[in-house]
Scaffold this motif. Structure first.
Motif, PDB file in Angstrom:
ATOM      1  N   ASN A  92       0.397  -1.591   0.133  1.00  0.00           N
ATOM      2  CA  ASN A  92       0.171   0.054   0.470  1.00  0.00           C
ATOM      3  C   ASN A  92       0.699   0.862   0.128  1.00  0.00           C
ATOM      4  N   VAL A  93       0.205   2.129  -1.536  1.00  0.00           N
ATOM      5  CA  VAL A  93       1.612   3.239  -1.070  1.00  0.00           C
ATOM      6  C   VAL A  93       0.469   4.202  -1.105  1.00  0.00           C
ATOM      7  N   GLU A  94       0.910   5.534   0.098  1.00  0.00           N
ATOM      8  CA  GLU A  94      -0.202   6.548   0.410  1.00  0.00           C
ATOM      9  C   GLU A  94       1.204   7.825  -0.620  1.00  0.00           C
ATOM     10  N   ARG A  95       0.330   8.978  -0.857  1.00  0.00           N
ATOM     11  CA  ARG A  95       0.535  10.202  -0.818  1.00  0.00           C
ATOM     12  C   ARG A  95       1.448  10.602  -0.163  1.00  0.00           C
ATOM     13  N   GLY A  96       2.870  10.426  -1.075  1.00  0.00           N
ATOM     14  CA  GLY A  96       3.908  11.415  -0.213  1.00  0.00           C
ATOM     15  C   GLY A  96       5.589  11.081  -0.404  1.00  0.00           C
ATOM     16  N   PHE A  97       6.433  10.537   0.413  1.00  0.00           N
ATOM     17  CA  PHE A  97       7.705  10.517  -0.377  1.00  0.00           C
ATOM     18  C   PHE A  97       7.955   9.182  -1.376  1.00  0.00           C
ATOM     19  N   ALA A  98       7.727   8.009  -1.321  1.00  0.00           N
ATOM     20  CA  ALA A  98       7.795   7.067  -2.127  1.00  0.00           C
ATOM     21  C   ALA A  98       6.796   7.031  -3.378  1.00  0.00           C
ATOM     22  N   THR A  99       5.912   7.979  -3.538  1.00  0.00           N
ATOM     23  CA  THR A  99       5.417   8.635  -4.927  1.00  0.00           C
ATOM     24  C   THR A  99       6.120   9.305  -5.199  1.00  0.00           C
ATOM     25  N   SER A 100       6.735  10.188  -4.813  1.00  0.00           N
ATOM     26  CA  SER A 100       7.565  10.787  -5.130  1.00  0.00           C
ATOM     27  C   SER A 100       8.507  10.931  -6.034  1.00  0.00           C
ATOM     28  N   VAL A 101       8.885   9.598  -5.325  1.00  0.00           N
ATOM     29  CA  VAL A 101      10.445   9.088  -6.354  1.00  0.00           C
ATOM     30  C   VAL A 101       9.504   8.310  -7.346  1.00  0.00           C
ATOM     31  N   GLY A 102       8.092   8.184  -7.308  1.00  0.00           N
ATOM     32  CA  GLY A 102       7.085   7.081  -8.864  1.00  0.00           C
ATOM     33  C   GLY A 102       7.899   5.336  -8.020  1.00  0.00           C
ATOM     34  N   MET A 103       7.591   5.738  -6.879  1.00  0.00           N
ATOM     35  CA  MET A 103       7.368   4.440  -6.780  1.00  0.00           C
ATOM     36  C   MET A 103       5.521   3.979  -6.097  1.00  0.00           C
ATOM     37  N   GLN A 104       5.269   2.900  -6.485  1.00  0.00           N
ATOM     38  CA  GLN A 104       3.470   2.498  -5.885  1.00  0.00           C
ATOM     39  C   GLN A 104       3.675   0.999  -5.737  1.00  0.00           C
ATOM     40  N   SER A 145       6.232  -6.903 -19.421  1.00  0.00           N
ATOM     41  CA  SER A 145       7.722  -6.978 -20.397  1.00  0.00           C
ATOM     42  C   SER A 145       9.021  -7.838 -19.279  1.00  0.00           C
ATOM     43  N   GLY A 146       8.431  -7.705 -17.970  1.00  0.00           N
ATOM     44  CA  GLY A 146       9.566  -8.155 -16.871  1.00  0.00           C
ATOM     45  C   GLY A 146      10.099  -6.728 -15.986  1.00  0.00           C
ATOM     46  N   LEU A 147      11.130  -6.969 -14.882  1.00  0.00           N
ATOM     47  CA  LEU A 147      10.967  -6.161 -14.267  1.00  0.00           C
ATOM     48  C   LEU A 147      11.891  -5.035 -14.518  1.00  0.00           C
ATOM     49  N   GLN A 148      11.668  -3.586 -14.439  1.00  0.00           N
ATOM     50  CA  GLN A 148      12.090  -2.482 -14.447  1.00  0.00           C
ATOM     51  C   GLN A 148      12.896  -2.142 -13.391  1.00  0.00           C
ATOM     52  N   LEU A 149      14.614  -2.043 -14.103  1.00  0.00           N
ATOM     53  CA  LEU A 149      14.912  -1.138 -12.555  1.00  0.00           C
ATOM     54  C   LEU A 149      15.444   0.433 -12.293  1.00  0.00           C
ATOM     55  N   TYR A 150      14.266   1.324 -11.488  1.00  0.00           N
ATOM     56  CA  TYR A 150      14.918   2.234 -11.288  1.00  0.00           C
ATOM     57  C   TYR A 150      15.714   2.276 -10.646  1.00  0.00           C
ATOM     58  N   ASN A 151      16.767   3.210 -10.927  1.00  0.00           N
ATOM     59  CA  ASN A 151      18.085   4.000  -9.294  1.00  0.00           C
ATOM     60  C   ASN A 151      18.030   5.924  -9.926  1.00  0.00           C
ATOM     61  N   THR A 152      17.744   6.499  -8.913  1.00  0.00           N
ATOM     62  CA  THR A 152      17.657   7.651  -8.827  1.00  0.00           C
ATOM     63  C   THR A 152      18.161   8.278  -7.179  1.00  0.00           C
ATOM     64  N   GLU A 153      19.112   9.577  -7.911  1.00  0.00           N
ATOM     65  CA  GLU A 153      19.347  10.234  -6.199  1.00  0.00           C
ATOM     66  C   GLU A 153      18.230  11.409  -6.146  1.00  0.00           C
ATOM     67  N   VAL A 154      17.885  11.182  -5.105  1.00  0.00           N
ATOM     68  CA  VAL A 154      16.585  12.274  -4.363  1.00  0.00           C
ATOM     69  C   VAL A 154      17.389  12.823  -4.056  1.00  0.00           C
ATOM     70  N   ASN A 155      16.701  14.784  -3.405  1.00  0.00           N
ATOM     71  CA  ASN A 155      16.820  14.855  -1.921  1.00  0.00           C
ATOM     72  C   ASN A 155      15.485  14.140  -1.113  1.00  0.00           C
ATOM     73  N   LEU A 156      16.000  14.762   0.039  1.00  0.00           N
ATOM     74  CA  LEU A 156      15.199  13.857   0.904  1.00  0.00           C
ATOM     75  C   LEU A 156      14.057  15.136   1.704  1.00  0.00           C
ATOM     76  N   PRO A 157      13.069  14.865   2.243  1.00  0.00           N
ATOM     77  CA  PRO A 157      12.415  16.052   3.065  1.00  0.00           C
ATOM     78  C   PRO A 157      12.529  15.646   4.287  1.00  0.00           C
ATOM     79  N   LYS A 158      12.586  16.603   5.218  1.00  0.00           N
ATOM     80  CA  LYS A 158      13.028  16.828   6.768  1.00  0.00           C
ATOM     81  C   LYS A 158      11.617  15.745   7.230  1.00  0.00           C
ATOM     82  N   PHE A 159      11.979  14.897   7.656  1.00  0.00           N
ATOM     83  CA  PHE A 159      11.242  13.417   8.357  1.00  0.00           C
ATOM     84  C   PHE A 159      11.155  13.872   9.899  1.00  0.00           C
TER      85      PHE A 159
END
Length: 326
Positions: A92-104, A145-159
């Motif tokens: 389960n992914v809610e709107r937040g940091f994970a979605t900002s990175v593109g995860m679902q 078509s299979g697994l797609q690998l994502y490798n990205t660098e992001v700025n972190l919010p203040k948790f």
């Protein structure tokens, strides 16, 4: 975990625990007629669609919520041509940091800053410990078509500090109290403060303003939590027939109150037990009158929380909300 389903009284909410073919086509005969002959063409039987080999396997049914990610998931491993990797399968992914990175939902978070993530606690600990304010996120997304690998660098919010430890989601059956009398072992103001932090964290994620602790509501909540533990009952109406509004009046509160109650057993720490209670309440359906709606009600201005641990080890929590400041 032991939870009890209870029915709502006026301006109260009840705790509800959630115990949470493809058919291939055959060959087709096609007929074509002309003035001179009858042609019968038999089409070759189409091969069944190829089912992708399973590549993601769950390692546990223990689902943890990462507050930093605003997502929950279970430990898993991913099998690919390059080998196998452990990670966190997001359910389960809610709107937040994970979605900002593109995860679902359905994606597997493999690592953060080259450190393997297998639980919500791993994700929170690694993200909060980043000293640079940036993180390299590696995750896989399953596709046709299979697994797609994502490798990205992001700025972190203040948790926030409330993200220090994840919630835990556990399947459970409800069990009524046996009616035995229990001696109250202790009261824990630190736990009460933490429960309010959880409430305001939930409200913040839903765009609600934080609410403040109120002394009169706190006294009412503590008294009822103590009564639940001492007399061994569980419900919004006590054995003397007093409902939340009657108890509010006895504490000098003239405004309406909205009550959530819960208890938790087990060997986990008090903080973890409170997280379990909060997570189950917040997992209830939206847009209904329940614990979740009490926590997120935008009209609430104040809250009082009482937390008691009984001698039998159970942790009792009572939340009293009000639109006013008694």
């Amino acid at each position: 975990m032991f939870l009890l389903n209870t029915k709502c009284r006026t301006k109260t909410a009840a705790l509800v625990a959630t115990f949470l073919l493809s058919v291939p086509l055959s060959g087709v005969v096609a007929e074509s007629r002309s003035a001179h002959q009858l042609l019968i063409a038999v089409k070759k039987k189409a091969p069944p669609p190829r089912t992708p080999a399973k590549q993601i396997y769950e390692l546990s049914q223990r689902e943890e919520t990462s507050d930093c990610l605003s997502a929950s998931g279970v430990a898993a491993y991913v099998v690919s041509a390059a080998g196998s990797n452990r990670g966190l399968l997001l359910r389960n992914v809610e709107r937040g940091f994970a979605t900002s990175v593109g995860m679902q939902s359905g994606d597997v978070l493999l690592s953060v800053n080259s450190r393997v993530v297998q639980s919500g606690q791993d994700a929170d600990r690694i993200l909060q410990s980043s000293s640079t304010g940036r993180a390299r996120i590696v995750f896989v997304h399953p596709s046709e078509s299979g697994l797609q690998l994502y490798n990205t660098e992001v700025n972190l919010p203040k948790f926030s500090a409330a993200s220090a430890t994840p919630h835990i989601v556990l399947s459970t059956q409800t069990s009524p109290m046996s009616g035995q009398k229990n001696t109250v072992a202790e009261s824990m103001p630190a736990y009460e403060k933490y429960m309010i932090e959880l409430i305001n964290h939930d409200r913040g994620l839903s765009g609600r303003a934080a609410i403040q602790s109120n002394a009169a509501l706190t006294a009412m909540a503590r008294a009822y939590a103590s009564d639940l533990a001492a007399r061994g009952f569980f419900g919004h109406v006590d054995p003397d027939g007093n409902d939340p509004q009657a108890r509010a009046k006895s504490h000098g509160i003239s405004h309406g109150v909205f009550e959530n109650i819960a208890f938790q057993g087990g060997s986990e720490s008090g903080y973890r037990q409170l997280q379990m209670m909060d997570n189950i309440m917040m997992s209830e359906p939206p847009n209904q009158v329940n614990h979740r709606s009490n926590i997120l009600d935008p009209n609430h201005a104040t809250v009082g929380v009482g937390v008691i641990r009984a001698a039998n080890g159970r942790l009792y929590a009572v939340e009293e909300f009000s639109h006013e400041s008694p």
